[in-house]
Design a protein around this motif. Structure first.
Motif, PDB file in Angstrom:
ATOM      1  N   GLY A 318       3.701  -7.302  -6.581  1.00 13.97           N
ATOM      2  CA  GLY A 318       3.941  -8.202  -5.459  1.00 13.97           C
ATOM      3  C   GLY A 318       5.228  -7.902  -4.720  1.00 13.97           C
ATOM      4  N   GLU A 319       5.541  -6.621  -4.490  1.00 11.37           N
ATOM      5  CA  GLU A 319       6.759  -6.272  -3.768  1.00 11.37           C
ATOM      6  C   GLU A 319       6.717  -6.895  -2.377  1.00 11.37           C
ATOM      7  OE1 GLU A 319      10.513  -4.382  -3.528  1.00 11.37           O
ATOM      8  OE2 GLU A 319       9.167  -4.696  -5.224  1.00 11.37           O
ATOM      9  N   PRO A 320       7.765  -7.634  -1.980  1.00  9.58           N
ATOM     10  CA  PRO A 320       7.719  -8.337  -0.692  1.00  9.58           C
ATOM     11  C   PRO A 320       7.546  -7.392   0.497  1.00  9.58           C
ATOM     12  CG  PRO A 320       9.501  -9.175  -2.048  1.00  9.58           C
ATOM     13  CD  PRO A 320       8.967  -7.970  -2.747  1.00  9.58           C
ATOM     14  N   PHE A 321       8.350  -6.354   0.561  1.00 10.40           N
ATOM     15  CA  PHE A 321       8.198  -5.338   1.607  1.00 10.40           C
ATOM     16  C   PHE A 321       8.300  -3.957   0.968  1.00 10.40           C
ATOM     17  CE2 PHE A 321       9.889  -2.319   4.696  1.00 10.40           C
ATOM     18  CZ  PHE A 321       8.967  -2.453   5.727  1.00 10.40           C
ATOM     19  N   GLY A 322       9.466  -3.623   0.484  1.00 12.38           N
ATOM     20  CA  GLY A 322       9.671  -2.330  -0.139  1.00 12.38           C
ATOM     21  C   GLY A 322      10.190  -1.305   0.842  1.00 12.38           C
ATOM     22  N   LEU A 323      11.502  -1.090   0.833  1.00 11.33           N
ATOM     23  CA  LEU A 323      12.097  -0.080   1.706  1.00 11.33           C
ATOM     24  C   LEU A 323      11.809   1.331   1.209  1.00 11.33           C
ATOM     25  CD1 LEU A 323      15.565  -1.693   2.443  1.00 11.33           C
ATOM     26  CD2 LEU A 323      13.883  -1.035   4.159  1.00 11.33           C
ATOM     27  N   THR A 324      11.486   1.484  -0.064  1.00 11.85           N
ATOM     28  CA  THR A 324      11.366   2.819  -0.639  1.00 11.85           C
ATOM     29  C   THR A 324      10.316   3.684   0.046  1.00 11.85           C
ATOM     30  OG1 THR A 324      11.975   1.766  -2.732  1.00 11.85           O
ATOM     31  CG2 THR A 324      11.287   4.045  -2.820  1.00 11.85           C
ATOM     32  N   PRO A 325       9.117   3.186   0.399  1.00 15.47           N
ATOM     33  CA  PRO A 325       8.173   4.056   1.117  1.00 15.47           C
ATOM     34  C   PRO A 325       8.741   4.557   2.441  1.00 15.47           C
ATOM     35  CG  PRO A 325       7.094   2.018   0.444  1.00 15.47           C
ATOM     36  CD  PRO A 325       8.535   1.863   0.129  1.00 15.47           C
ATOM     37  N   ILE A 326       9.475   3.677   3.153  1.00 17.51           N
ATOM     38  CA  ILE A 326      10.043   4.052   4.439  1.00 17.51           C
ATOM     39  C   ILE A 326      11.092   5.147   4.246  1.00 17.51           C
ATOM     40  CG2 ILE A 326      11.233   3.196   6.489  1.00 17.51           C
ATOM     41  CD1 ILE A 326       8.427   2.078   6.017  1.00 17.51           C
ATOM     42  N   GLU A 327      11.905   5.002   3.209  1.00 19.26           N
ATOM     43  CA  GLU A 327      12.910   6.020   2.927  1.00 19.26           C
ATOM     44  C   GLU A 327      12.247   7.345   2.547  1.00 19.26           C
ATOM     45  OE1 GLU A 327      16.188   2.688   1.446  1.00 19.26           O
ATOM     46  OE2 GLU A 327      15.065   3.845  -0.031  1.00 19.26           O
ATOM     47  N   ALA A 328      11.141   7.271   1.815  1.00 18.30           N
ATOM     48  CA  ALA A 328      10.397   8.484   1.473  1.00 18.30           C
ATOM     49  C   ALA A 328       9.819   9.131   2.726  1.00 18.30           C
ATOM     50  CB  ALA A 328       9.282   8.149   0.477  1.00 18.30           C
ATOM     51  N   GLY A 342       3.683  -5.917  -0.094  1.00 16.40           N
ATOM     52  CA  GLY A 342       4.151  -5.440   1.199  1.00 16.40           C
ATOM     53  C   GLY A 342       3.964  -3.952   1.417  1.00 16.40           C
ATOM     54  N   PHE A 343       3.642  -3.194   0.367  1.00 14.43           N
ATOM     55  CA  PHE A 343       3.386  -1.768   0.546  1.00 14.43           C
ATOM     56  C   PHE A 343       2.230  -1.545   1.522  1.00 14.43           C
ATOM     57  CE2 PHE A 343       4.954  -1.347  -4.074  1.00 14.43           C
ATOM     58  CZ  PHE A 343       6.273  -1.204  -3.665  1.00 14.43           C
ATOM     59  N   ARG A 344       1.320  -2.502   1.599  1.00 19.48           N
ATOM     60  CA  ARG A 344       0.167  -2.362   2.489  1.00 19.48           C
ATOM     61  C   ARG A 344       0.555  -2.438   3.965  1.00 19.48           C
ATOM     62  NH1 ARG A 344      -3.809  -6.489  -0.882  1.00 19.48           N
ATOM     63  NH2 ARG A 344      -4.475  -4.988  -2.482  1.00 19.48           N
ATOM     64  N   ASP A 345       1.747  -2.944   4.256  1.00 20.11           N
ATOM     65  CA  ASP A 345       2.200  -3.001   5.650  1.00 20.11           C
ATOM     66  C   ASP A 345       2.661  -1.641   6.154  1.00 20.11           C
ATOM     67  OD1 ASP A 345       1.721  -5.704   5.694  1.00 20.11           O
ATOM     68  OD2 ASP A 345       3.709  -6.260   6.407  1.00 20.11           O
ATOM     69  N   THR A 346       3.004  -0.734   5.253  1.00 25.15           N
ATOM     70  CA  THR A 346       3.618   0.523   5.684  1.00 25.15           C
ATOM     71  C   THR A 346       2.848   1.764   5.246  1.00 25.15           C
ATOM     72  OG1 THR A 346       5.068   0.450   3.736  1.00 25.15           O
ATOM     73  CG2 THR A 346       5.953  -0.426   5.804  1.00 25.15           C
ATOM     74  N   VAL A 347       2.198   1.727   4.093  1.00 23.34           N
ATOM     75  CA  VAL A 347       1.483   2.901   3.584  1.00 23.34           C
ATOM     76  C   VAL A 347       0.007   2.790   3.955  1.00 23.34           C
ATOM     77  CG1 VAL A 347       0.915   4.281   1.563  1.00 23.34           C
ATOM     78  CG2 VAL A 347       3.105   3.067   1.650  1.00 23.34           C
ATOM     79  N   VAL A 348      -0.510   3.815   4.607  1.00 26.62           N
ATOM     80  CA  VAL A 348      -1.932   3.897   4.945  1.00 26.62           C
ATOM     81  C   VAL A 348      -2.538   4.962   4.047  1.00 26.62           C
ATOM     82  CG1 VAL A 348      -3.643   4.290   6.749  1.00 26.62           C
ATOM     83  CG2 VAL A 348      -1.437   3.237   7.325  1.00 26.62           C
ATOM     84  N   ASP A 349      -3.439   4.549   3.179  1.00 31.76           N
ATOM     85  CA  ASP A 349      -3.945   5.440   2.144  1.00 31.76           C
ATOM     86  C   ASP A 349      -4.582   6.696   2.738  1.00 31.76           C
ATOM     87  OD1 ASP A 349      -4.552   6.151  -0.545  1.00 31.76           O
ATOM     88  OD2 ASP A 349      -6.625   5.539  -0.226  1.00 31.76           O
ATOM     89  N   GLY A 350      -4.088   7.849   2.289  1.00 33.09           N
ATOM     90  CA  GLY A 350      -4.628   9.122   2.733  1.00 33.09           C
ATOM     91  C   GLY A 350      -4.108   9.602   4.062  1.00 33.09           C
ATOM     92  N   VAL A 351      -3.313   8.773   4.745  1.00 28.59           N
ATOM     93  CA  VAL A 351      -2.774   9.139   6.063  1.00 28.59           C
ATOM     94  C   VAL A 351      -1.301   9.513   5.953  1.00 28.59           C
ATOM     95  CG1 VAL A 351      -2.313   8.353   8.420  1.00 28.59           C
ATOM     96  CG2 VAL A 351      -4.452   7.724   7.281  1.00 28.59           C
ATOM     97  N   ASN A 352      -0.484   8.578   5.433  1.00 26.43           N
ATOM     98  CA  ASN A 352       0.943   8.874   5.271  1.00 26.43           C
ATOM     99  C   ASN A 352       1.398   8.780   3.819  1.00 26.43           C
ATOM    100  OD1 ASN A 352       0.968   6.116   4.887  1.00 26.43           O
ATOM    101  ND2 ASN A 352       2.112   5.642   6.750  1.00 26.43           N
TER     102      ASN A 352
END
Length: 409
Positions: A318-328, A342-352
């Motif tokens: 249940g990570e609220p947002f997660g800056l780590t994907p953005i930093e990656a 919140g990972f679902r707001d930034t990571v698109v499976d198979g795209v990024n």
């Protein structure tokens, strides 16, 4: 006299407040990251009960008035303090004792309050004539979930039912504070992701907006600068990076379990309790997974560590947002994250990057193999950087969104 803000215009006088910066986690780094842009738009003062040297130096550089008590406030600990919720009362007293703070608030147009230890107690001292925006990064997880009441391996620290009962007073006061703010005139509440906004609705029964965090390109650049170290640590083989204080809620134990048989080691950034780290090292050894617990790292060291990794991974709950994907995304390293929160707001499976089911170890191992392919890495990096731009995850966009929120209060 506050000297920041746009010159020659009617500038909104804004008090930016957060209870404590002591932990210097993602929330604190994000606020420090956004402060220069906020000081260009607003006439800013900063208030905190526990400053840190990074905040001191930035405020001095920006010409921002920093208000804090003579002695840093510490959250009371121990079972007695937790059950009686003495932290709220001691924080309220500490806010009241900050030299000049109450006059500063009374003379300002708005308060931008970022949630965390000690933050909500400030609301007791804000007149209803002053607009308030609460950046509620997550409902208090210790009060409204059990994930913080489990050992690093997931076993309960004590009876979960008894824990919930003992925390009923603190939970009630937390709900009353948030609902009370929602009911007052000239107020707004924003989560940091659509997931957090939905959780605010579930826990408090109120509607919240979304104000996302930021990333700064020169902190996590696509290409290494001359100042960035060539390597960090002493990893002898391929590794992945996970970020966050070692705990059940951050999924540290499960990440080690998932890596068993992959041939990859884990670099854990964020530390943890000595006992938890010792257990994790023993467990990693039993799983034949190399584990290195990194010390406190600068942004340049973190960028170098991520740049050399097979992937950045997280199985956080249940990570609220997660800056780590953005930093990656920013450094061009594959982002492999659990398909939750919140990972679902930034990571698109198979795209990024990849969003993966928590218990599907085969899918995780397949994704780790994908992350080794140069063409896949380049494609995910391209779309990862594009998603940063599309979501507007810059300090300037953050400041503009806060301007829009305050403009209607």
């Amino acid at each position: 006299m506050k000297s920041n803000g746009k010159r020659g215009a009617a500038v909104c006088e804004l008090v930016v407040a957060k209870g404590s910066f002591a932990v210097m986690g993602g929330a604190e780094r994000d606020l420090i990251r956004n402060l220069p842009a906020l000081s260009q738009t607003f006439s800013v003062s900063v208030a905190t009960l526990h400053p840190v040297p990074q905040l001191d130096s930035l405020c001095a550089e920006l010409g921002v008035h920093l208000i804090s008590p003579k002695q840093p406030w510490e959250l009371p600990t121990g079972a007695f303090a937790t059950v009686l919720d003495t932290g709220m009362d001691s924080a309220s007293d500490a806010w009241a004792g900050c030299p000049g703070l109450l006059d500063e608030i009374a003379g300002s147009d708005a308060v931008h309050l970022v949630s965390g230890d000690g933050s909500l107690a400030l609301l007791e001292h804000v007149p209803e004539t002053v607009a308030v925006h609460l950046h509620l990064l997550e409902p208090h997880r210790g009060l409204h979930e059990d994930v913080l009441h489990r050992e690093v391996d997931g076993s309960p620290k004590r009876s979960l039912g008894l824990t919930s009962a003992l925390l009923s007073r603190a939970r009630r006061r937390d709900i009353d504070a948030i609902r009370g703010l929602s009911d007052r005139p000239r107020s707004a509440i924003s989560g940091n992701s659509s997931y957090t906004a939905s959780r605010i609705g579930e826990v408090y029964g109120i509607e919240a907006g979304v104000l996302m965090p930021s990333v700064v390109a020169d902190e996590f650049p696509l290409r290494a600068s001359s100042d960035e170290p060539a390597s960090v640590g002493d990893m002898s083989g391929p590794y992945v990076v996970s970020v966050g204080r070692a705990s059940w809620v951050k999924g540290t134990w499960e990440t080690i379990s998932m890596l068993a048989g992959s041939g990859l080691s884990l670099v854990h950034v964020g530390g943890g309790d000595d006992g938890d780290l010792a257990r994790l090292l023993d467990y990693a050894e039993s799983c034949d997974v190399g584990l290195w617990v990194a010390p406190h790292l600068s942004s340049l060291e973190m960028a170098s560590l991520m740049r050399g990794a097979r992937a950045v991974v997280s199985m956080a709950r249940g990570e609220p947002f997660g800056l780590t994907p953005i930093e990656a995304f920013s450094v061009g390293t594959p982002a492999l994250f659990v398909d939750e929160g919140g990972f679902r707001d930034t990571v698109v499976d198979g795209v990024n990057g990849r969003l993966l089911a928590r218990d599907d170890r085969a899918a995780w191992h397949d994704a780790l193999e994908q992350a080794a392919d140069a063409e896949t890495r380049a494609r995910w990096a391209k779309w990862g950087r594009a998603s940063i731009a599309e979501l507007g995850l810059s300090p300037e966009a953050h400041s503009n969104r806060l301007t829009a929120i305050l403009g209607v209060l």
